[in-house]
Design a protein around this motif. Structure first.
Motif, PDB file in Angstrom:
ATOM      1  N   ALA A 159      28.295  93.719  61.131  1.00  0.00           N
ATOM      2  CA  ALA A 159      29.090  94.054  62.322  1.00  0.00           C
ATOM      3  C   ALA A 159      29.945  95.292  62.088  1.00  0.00           C
ATOM      4  O   ALA A 159      30.052  96.164  62.968  1.00  0.00           O
ATOM      5  N   GLY A 160      30.559  95.377  60.905  1.00  0.00           N
ATOM      6  CA  GLY A 160      31.383  96.544  60.606  1.00  0.00           C
ATOM      7  C   GLY A 160      30.583  97.826  60.618  1.00  0.00           C
ATOM      8  O   GLY A 160      31.004  98.845  61.199  1.00  0.00           O
ATOM      9  N   PHE A 161      29.406  97.806  60.003  1.00  0.00           N
ATOM     10  CA  PHE A 161      28.574  99.009  59.983  1.00  0.00           C
ATOM     11  C   PHE A 161      27.982  99.309  61.359  1.00  0.00           C
ATOM     12  O   PHE A 161      27.731 100.472  61.683  1.00  0.00           O
ATOM     13  N   TRP A 162      27.762  98.277  62.171  1.00  0.00           N
ATOM     14  CA  TRP A 162      27.291  98.512  63.541  1.00  0.00           C
ATOM     15  C   TRP A 162      28.366  99.242  64.344  1.00  0.00           C
ATOM     16  O   TRP A 162      28.062 100.194  65.078  1.00  0.00           O
ATOM     17  N   VAL A 163      29.608  98.816  64.199  1.00  0.00           N
ATOM     18  CA  VAL A 163      30.711  99.483  64.899  1.00  0.00           C
ATOM     19  C   VAL A 163      30.817 100.939  64.450  1.00  0.00           C
ATOM     20  O   VAL A 163      30.987 101.849  65.275  1.00  0.00           O
ATOM     21  N   SER A 164      30.710 101.178  63.139  1.00  0.00           N
ATOM     22  CA  SER A 164      30.834 102.549  62.646  1.00  0.00           C
ATOM     23  C   SER A 164      29.644 103.406  63.093  1.00  0.00           C
ATOM     24  O   SER A 164      29.795 104.597  63.358  1.00  0.00           O
ATOM     25  N   GLY A 187      39.158  88.881  57.794  1.00  0.00           N
ATOM     26  CA  GLY A 187      39.320  88.425  59.170  1.00  0.00           C
ATOM     27  C   GLY A 187      39.257  86.917  59.279  1.00  0.00           C
ATOM     28  O   GLY A 187      40.040  86.295  60.015  1.00  0.00           O
ATOM     29  N   ALA A 188      38.330  86.283  58.540  1.00  0.00           N
ATOM     30  CA  ALA A 188      38.224  84.825  58.551  1.00  0.00           C
ATOM     31  C   ALA A 188      39.468  84.177  57.952  1.00  0.00           C
ATOM     32  O   ALA A 188      39.932  83.135  58.432  1.00  0.00           O
ATOM     33  N   GLY A 214      47.489  89.209  55.745  1.00  0.00           N
ATOM     34  CA  GLY A 214      47.916  90.276  56.648  1.00  0.00           C
ATOM     35  C   GLY A 214      48.394  91.501  55.882  1.00  0.00           C
ATOM     36  O   GLY A 214      48.153  92.638  56.305  1.00  0.00           O
ATOM     37  N   GLY A 215      49.052  91.268  54.743  1.00  0.00           N
ATOM     38  CA  GLY A 215      49.459  92.383  53.886  1.00  0.00           C
ATOM     39  C   GLY A 215      48.260  93.151  53.358  1.00  0.00           C
ATOM     40  O   GLY A 215      48.288  94.390  53.290  1.00  0.00           O
ATOM     41  N   TRP A 216      47.190  92.422  53.011  1.00  0.00           N
ATOM     42  CA  TRP A 216      45.954  93.082  52.590  1.00  0.00           C
ATOM     43  C   TRP A 216      45.408  93.956  53.721  1.00  0.00           C
ATOM     44  O   TRP A 216      45.016  95.101  53.491  1.00  0.00           O
ATOM     45  N   ALA A 217      45.384  93.390  54.934  1.00  0.00           N
ATOM     46  CA  ALA A 217      44.824  94.116  56.077  1.00  0.00           C
ATOM     47  C   ALA A 217      45.627  95.391  56.360  1.00  0.00           C
ATOM     48  O   ALA A 217      45.048  96.461  56.603  1.00  0.00           O
ATOM     49  N   VAL A 218      46.943  95.284  56.314  1.00  0.00           N
ATOM     50  CA  VAL A 218      47.788  96.466  56.543  1.00  0.00           C
ATOM     51  C   VAL A 218      47.540  97.506  55.455  1.00  0.00           C
ATOM     52  O   VAL A 218      47.454  98.710  55.726  1.00  0.00           O
ATOM     53  N   GLY A 219      47.418  97.044  54.207  1.00  0.00           N
ATOM     54  CA  GLY A 219      47.151  97.960  53.101  1.00  0.00           C
ATOM     55  C   GLY A 219      45.832  98.695  53.268  1.00  0.00           C
ATOM     56  O   GLY A 219      45.739  99.892  52.983  1.00  0.00           O
ATOM     57  N   ILE A 220      44.816  97.986  53.742  1.00  0.00           N
ATOM     58  CA  ILE A 220      43.505  98.617  53.969  1.00  0.00           C
ATOM     59  C   ILE A 220      43.605  99.686  55.057  1.00  0.00           C
ATOM     60  O   ILE A 220      43.046 100.775  54.927  1.00  0.00           O
ATOM     61  N   VAL A 221      44.343  99.374  56.131  1.00  0.00           N
ATOM     62  CA  VAL A 221      44.515 100.345  57.220  1.00  0.00           C
ATOM     63  C   VAL A 221      45.244 101.587  56.721  1.00  0.00           C
ATOM     64  O   VAL A 221      44.820 102.734  56.978  1.00  0.00           O
ATOM     65  N   LEU A 222      46.341 101.395  55.995  1.00  0.00           N
ATOM     66  CA  LEU A 222      47.105 102.537  55.480  1.00  0.00           C
ATOM     67  C   LEU A 222      46.280 103.356  54.498  1.00  0.00           C
ATOM     68  O   LEU A 222      46.286 104.589  54.550  1.00  0.00           O
ATOM     69  N   GLY A 252      34.647  94.824  60.706  1.00  0.00           N
ATOM     70  CA  GLY A 252      34.487  93.683  59.817  1.00  0.00           C
ATOM     71  C   GLY A 252      35.570  92.647  60.014  1.00  0.00           C
ATOM     72  O   GLY A 252      35.300  91.442  60.039  1.00  0.00           O
ATOM     73  N   ILE A 253      36.819  93.097  60.164  1.00  0.00           N
ATOM     74  CA  ILE A 253      37.929  92.160  60.351  1.00  0.00           C
ATOM     75  C   ILE A 253      37.779  91.393  61.659  1.00  0.00           C
ATOM     76  O   ILE A 253      37.933  90.160  61.704  1.00  0.00           O
ATOM     77  N   VAL A 254      37.460  92.110  62.740  1.00  0.00           N
ATOM     78  CA  VAL A 254      37.299  91.449  64.044  1.00  0.00           C
ATOM     79  C   VAL A 254      36.136  90.462  64.003  1.00  0.00           C
ATOM     80  O   VAL A 254      36.241  89.324  64.486  1.00  0.00           O
ATOM     81  N   ALA A 255      35.008  90.886  63.420  1.00  0.00           N
ATOM     82  CA  ALA A 255      33.841  90.003  63.330  1.00  0.00           C
ATOM     83  C   ALA A 255      34.140  88.785  62.467  1.00  0.00           C
ATOM     84  O   ALA A 255      33.724  87.664  62.796  1.00  0.00           O
ATOM     85  N   GLY A 256      34.863  88.980  61.370  1.00  0.00           N
ATOM     86  CA  GLY A 256      35.203  87.862  60.497  1.00  0.00           C
ATOM     87  C   GLY A 256      36.099  86.844  61.188  1.00  0.00           C
ATOM     88  O   GLY A 256      35.890  85.627  61.051  1.00  0.00           O
TER      89      GLY A 256
END
Length: 280
Positions: A157-162, A182-183, A204-212, A228-232
């Protein structure tokens, strides 16, 4: 002197029986000993104690192969993010995805294979450390079959979005790892309570770190991470977690289908890439 009879747990009813029983006396399962041996061999690939190791081994093997298929000069770099980097040609042949492989060459299966390729030693090291930390938690809360479903679907899903966003060329396990993230976010928010809120804050801290990290470091595929996060999270809600719903036969069948698809895809990529390199 007669050898003592070995005992096993019946694969169906989980009650103690002799390994030589032709039929389980409790549930009437035929050849329980044979089934138990077959299940044990299967656990070598998808059992909870083996699945993380096998995923790391698969990623490491594909990384080493991509280096072996690259010119010697391609991995020589003093920049830490480019050290021991395989060539784009070898990555393309082994299953990199993106707008170029999919739109121009119609290589749709690369949405699955790209999760097992990496662009450098730090790239694979960071992803495998994250995999080693995340997978045991997801296995504990979702089960091993649902973990592999989340990992695979998150990557695709992540690669499909990209791809839809026009990213030309991309690889890495991070989209699949974001599926696990995401799960985990869904689990923490859905479960609630002290434990759920703690999980939600930490992941959530992991997710924010990945975004930054994605915005600060050039070349990071933020579209794949977000997808990937949304699909998970969506798959976590659809599949459910162990406290709400134990793993079912359909989960196990779906996971086995994904395992077989992954193995066939990677084997096809390796064989076809080897054939092309021999012709060049």
């Amino acid at each position: 002197m007669n050898e003592p009879r070995r005992s096993i747990l019946c694969p169906a009813c989980r009650r103690l029986i002799s390994v030589d029983e032709p039929i389980c006396p409790h549930c009437a399962l035929k050849s329980p000993g044979l089934r138990a041996r077959r299940d044990e061999r299967l656990r070598q690939f998808v059992g909870p104690e083996y699945i993380v190791r096998n995923l790391i081994v698969a990623n490491a093997a594909m990384y080493v192969l991509s280096l072996l298929m690259s010119p010697l000069s391609s991995g020589l770099s003093f920049h830490p993010f480019h050290a021991l980097s395989p060539s784009n040609q070898s990555l393309f042949l082994l299953g990199a995805t993106g707008a170029i492989p999919i739109h121009r060459f119609h290589r749709w299966w690369t949405l699955l294979s790209a999760s097992y390729l990496h662009g450098g030693i730090l790239h694979i090291l960071f992803n495998m450390v994250a995999l080693r930390q995340l997978c045991p938690f997801i296995i504990h809360e979702y089960g091993v079959s649902r973990m592999f479903i989340l990992f695979s679907v998150g990557g695709v899903a992540g690669f499909w979005v990209s791809y839809m966003a026009g990213v030309p060329f991309t690889i890495g396990a991070s989209a699949a790892l974001c599926g696990l993230i995401g799960a985990a976010l869904y689990f923490g928010k859905s479960r609630g309570g002290l434990y759920g809120e703690t999980v939600y804050r930490q992941i959530g801290g992991w997710a924010v770190g990945i975004v930054l990290f994605g915005f600060l470091v050039p070349g990071i595929n933020n579209w794949a991470h977000g997808g990937g996060i949304v699909a998970g999270a969506a798959m976590g809600a659809i599949l459910g977690y162990t406290e709400k719903r134990p793993e079912t036969a359909s989960h196990k069948v779906f996971a086995m289908i994904l395992v077989l698809l992954t193995l066939v895809t990677l084997m096809w990529q390796v064989l076809s890439a080897t054939a092309v390199k021999m012709l060049l």
